[in-house]
Design a protein around this motif. Structure first.
Motif, PDB file in Angstrom:
ATOM      1  N   LEU A   1      56.888 -17.085 -30.679  1.00  0.00           N
ATOM      2  CA  LEU A   1      56.579 -17.760 -29.415  1.00  0.00           C
ATOM      3  C   LEU A   1      57.270 -17.163 -28.188  1.00  0.00           C
ATOM      4  O   LEU A   1      56.657 -17.117 -27.122  1.00  0.00           O
ATOM      5  CB  LEU A   1      56.868 -19.254 -29.517  1.00  0.00           C
ATOM      6  N   PRO A   2      58.522 -16.689 -28.269  1.00  0.00           N
ATOM      7  CA  PRO A   2      59.102 -16.066 -27.072  1.00  0.00           C
ATOM      8  C   PRO A   2      58.289 -14.855 -26.591  1.00  0.00           C
ATOM      9  O   PRO A   2      58.052 -14.700 -25.377  1.00  0.00           O
ATOM     10  CB  PRO A   2      60.508 -15.656 -27.518  1.00  0.00           C
ATOM     11  N   ASP A   3      57.832 -14.007 -27.510  1.00  0.00           N
ATOM     12  CA  ASP A   3      57.009 -12.859 -27.120  1.00  0.00           C
ATOM     13  C   ASP A   3      55.654 -13.314 -26.594  1.00  0.00           C
ATOM     14  O   ASP A   3      55.128 -12.756 -25.626  1.00  0.00           O
ATOM     15  CB  ASP A   3      56.809 -11.913 -28.300  1.00  0.00           C
ATOM     16  N   HIS A   4      55.085 -14.347 -27.212  1.00  0.00           N
ATOM     17  CA  HIS A   4      53.821 -14.906 -26.752  1.00  0.00           C
ATOM     18  C   HIS A   4      53.973 -15.472 -25.335  1.00  0.00           C
ATOM     19  O   HIS A   4      53.110 -15.265 -24.472  1.00  0.00           O
ATOM     20  CB  HIS A   4      53.351 -15.996 -27.726  1.00  0.00           C
ATOM     21  N   SER A   5      55.083 -16.155 -25.081  1.00  0.00           N
ATOM     22  CA  SER A   5      55.347 -16.720 -23.752  1.00  0.00           C
ATOM     23  C   SER A   5      55.441 -15.619 -22.695  1.00  0.00           C
ATOM     24  O   SER A   5      54.911 -15.762 -21.591  1.00  0.00           O
ATOM     25  CB  SER A   5      56.637 -17.544 -23.783  1.00  0.00           C
ATOM     26  N   ASN A   6      56.102 -14.524 -23.030  1.00  0.00           N
ATOM     27  CA  ASN A   6      56.176 -13.385 -22.101  1.00  0.00           C
ATOM     28  C   ASN A   6      54.788 -12.815 -21.834  1.00  0.00           C
ATOM     29  O   ASN A   6      54.455 -12.448 -20.701  1.00  0.00           O
ATOM     30  CB  ASN A   6      57.094 -12.292 -22.647  1.00  0.00           C
ATOM     31  N   TRP A   7      53.965 -12.733 -22.878  1.00  0.00           N
ATOM     32  CA  TRP A   7      52.588 -12.249 -22.752  1.00  0.00           C
ATOM     33  C   TRP A   7      51.797 -13.169 -21.828  1.00  0.00           C
ATOM     34  O   TRP A   7      51.102 -12.700 -20.922  1.00  0.00           O
ATOM     35  CB  TRP A   7      51.966 -12.178 -24.152  1.00  0.00           C
ATOM     36  N   ILE A   8      51.918 -14.490 -22.027  1.00  0.00           N
ATOM     37  CA  ILE A   8      51.247 -15.471 -21.158  1.00  0.00           C
ATOM     38  C   ILE A   8      51.692 -15.266 -19.708  1.00  0.00           C
ATOM     39  O   ILE A   8      50.863 -15.212 -18.792  1.00  0.00           O
ATOM     40  CB  ILE A   8      51.569 -16.921 -21.616  1.00  0.00           C
ATOM     41  N   ASN A   9      52.996 -15.149 -19.484  1.00  0.00           N
ATOM     42  CA  ASN A   9      53.526 -14.986 -18.119  1.00  0.00           C
ATOM     43  C   ASN A   9      52.954 -13.749 -17.441  1.00  0.00           C
ATOM     44  O   ASN A   9      52.626 -13.791 -16.250  1.00  0.00           O
ATOM     45  CB  ASN A   9      55.047 -14.943 -18.133  1.00  0.00           C
ATOM     46  N   ARG A  10      52.855 -12.655 -18.173  1.00  0.00           N
ATOM     47  CA  ARG A  10      52.287 -11.428 -17.588  1.00  0.00           C
ATOM     48  C   ARG A  10      50.856 -11.656 -17.125  1.00  0.00           C
ATOM     49  O   ARG A  10      50.453 -11.173 -16.065  1.00  0.00           O
ATOM     50  CB  ARG A  10      52.331 -10.279 -18.593  1.00  0.00           C
ATOM     51  N   HIS A  11      50.094 -12.416 -17.898  1.00  0.00           N
ATOM     52  CA  HIS A  11      48.689 -12.630 -17.538  1.00  0.00           C
ATOM     53  C   HIS A  11      48.517 -13.704 -16.464  1.00  0.00           C
ATOM     54  O   HIS A  11      47.514 -13.691 -15.747  1.00  0.00           O
ATOM     55  CB  HIS A  11      47.852 -12.890 -18.790  1.00  0.00           C
ATOM     56  N   TYR A  12      49.485 -14.602 -16.306  1.00  0.00           N
ATOM     57  CA  TYR A  12      49.493 -15.482 -15.134  1.00  0.00           C
ATOM     58  C   TYR A  12      49.742 -14.636 -13.884  1.00  0.00           C
ATOM     59  O   TYR A  12      49.049 -14.770 -12.880  1.00  0.00           O
ATOM     60  CB  TYR A  12      50.599 -16.532 -15.229  1.00  0.00           C
ATOM     61  N   GLN A  13      50.735 -13.759 -13.958  1.00  0.00           N
ATOM     62  CA  GLN A  13      51.096 -12.930 -12.805  1.00  0.00           C
ATOM     63  C   GLN A  13      49.966 -11.996 -12.395  1.00  0.00           C
ATOM     64  O   GLN A  13      49.768 -11.740 -11.219  1.00  0.00           O
ATOM     65  CB  GLN A  13      52.366 -12.137 -13.097  1.00  0.00           C
ATOM     66  N   SER A  14      49.204 -11.509 -13.371  1.00  0.00           N
ATOM     67  CA  SER A  14      48.107 -10.595 -13.043  1.00  0.00           C
ATOM     68  C   SER A  14      46.854 -11.339 -12.592  1.00  0.00           C
ATOM     69  O   SER A  14      45.896 -10.716 -12.152  1.00  0.00           O
ATOM     70  CB  SER A  14      47.773  -9.715 -14.253  1.00  0.00           C
ATOM     71  N   GLY A  15      46.868 -12.680 -12.708  1.00  0.00           N
ATOM     72  CA  GLY A  15      45.719 -13.467 -12.288  1.00  0.00           C
ATOM     73  C   GLY A  15      44.651 -13.646 -13.353  1.00  0.00           C
ATOM     74  O   GLY A  15      43.581 -14.178 -13.076  1.00  0.00           O
ATOM     75  N   ASP A  16      44.942 -13.219 -14.586  1.00  0.00           N
ATOM     76  CA  ASP A  16      43.964 -13.348 -15.668  1.00  0.00           C
ATOM     77  C   ASP A  16      43.845 -14.784 -16.173  1.00  0.00           C
ATOM     78  O   ASP A  16      42.759 -15.215 -16.563  1.00  0.00           O
ATOM     79  CB  ASP A  16      44.351 -12.455 -16.857  1.00  0.00           C
ATOM     80  N   PHE A  17      44.956 -15.529 -16.210  1.00  0.00           N
ATOM     81  CA  PHE A  17      44.970 -16.873 -16.770  1.00  0.00           C
ATOM     82  C   PHE A  17      45.195 -17.909 -15.683  1.00  0.00           C
ATOM     83  O   PHE A  17      45.930 -17.669 -14.717  1.00  0.00           O
ATOM     84  CB  PHE A  17      46.070 -17.028 -17.823  1.00  0.00           C
ATOM     85  N   ILE A  18      44.575 -19.090 -15.869  1.00  0.00           N
ATOM     86  CA  ILE A  18      44.699 -20.191 -14.917  1.00  0.00           C
ATOM     87  C   ILE A  18      45.550 -21.315 -15.505  1.00  0.00           C
ATOM     88  O   ILE A  18      46.386 -21.893 -14.829  1.00  0.00           O
ATOM     89  CB  ILE A  18      43.313 -20.747 -14.554  1.00  0.00           C
ATOM     90  N   ILE A  19      45.297 -21.647 -16.784  1.00  0.00           N
ATOM     91  CA  ILE A  19      45.952 -22.783 -17.441  1.00  0.00           C
ATOM     92  C   ILE A  19      46.203 -22.416 -18.901  1.00  0.00           C
ATOM     93  O   ILE A  19      45.396 -21.708 -19.500  1.00  0.00           O
ATOM     94  CB  ILE A  19      45.055 -24.038 -17.399  1.00  0.00           C
ATOM     95  N   GLU A  20      47.298 -22.904 -19.464  1.00  0.00           N
ATOM     96  CA  GLU A  20      47.510 -22.794 -20.910  1.00  0.00           C
ATOM     97  C   GLU A  20      48.385 -23.932 -21.349  1.00  0.00           C
ATOM     98  O   GLU A  20      49.134 -24.497 -20.562  1.00  0.00           O
ATOM     99  CB  GLU A  20      48.090 -21.433 -21.309  1.00  0.00           C
ATOM    100  N   GLY A  21      48.246 -24.286 -22.613  1.00  0.00           N
ATOM    101  CA  GLY A  21      49.087 -25.341 -23.153  1.00  0.00           C
ATOM    102  C   GLY A  21      48.778 -25.607 -24.611  1.00  0.00           C
ATOM    103  O   GLY A  21      47.800 -25.089 -25.155  1.00  0.00           O
ATOM    104  N   ARG A  22      49.622 -26.399 -25.225  1.00  0.00           N
ATOM    105  CA  ARG A  22      49.468 -26.738 -26.643  1.00  0.00           C
ATOM    106  C   ARG A  22      48.376 -27.779 -26.832  1.00  0.00           C
ATOM    107  O   ARG A  22      48.207 -28.660 -25.997  1.00  0.00           O
ATOM    108  CB  ARG A  22      50.764 -27.313 -27.197  1.00  0.00           C
TER     109      ARG A  22
END
Length: 96
Positions: A15-36
């Motif tokens: 999950l820590p690596d997954h969280s970093n991956w999510i953050n990168r895609h928020y910063q690049s504008g690819d993702f809008i929302i995520e959650g469990r």
């Protein structure tokens, strides 16, 4: 949607690596929302409109996918209406 295919203990280790991956895609504008999802059989990611091949390529880089701990499922939809704060993400707004 990400569906867990491994025990939560194994998923939690990545999950820590997954969280970093999510953050990168928020910063690049690819993702809008995520959650469990609740209960916790996986998670949901809402991505911006993009070519399916690009989305598949992004998902393939998720550490959880690379480690075969989740199975991604893409559900494509047209956003017809949304709250004003998300209006720029709507594919087209439905006329009343």
């Amino acid at each position: 949607m990400l569906h867990y295919t491994a025990p939560a203990e194994e998923v939690n280790l990545v999950l820590p690596d997954h969280s970093n991956w999510i953050n990168r895609h928020y910063q690049s504008g690819d993702f809008i929302i995520e959650g469990r999802r609740s209960p916790r059989p996986g998670s949901v990611i809402i991505a911006c409109d993009m070519a399916r091949g690009r989305l598949d390529a992004i998902l393939a880089t998720d550490p959880l996918v690379r480690e075969h701990l989740v199975r991604p499922e893409v559900i494509t939809f047209e956003a017809l209406r949304t709250v004003p704060e998300l209006a720029r993400y709507a594919d087209r707004l439905a006329g009343g």
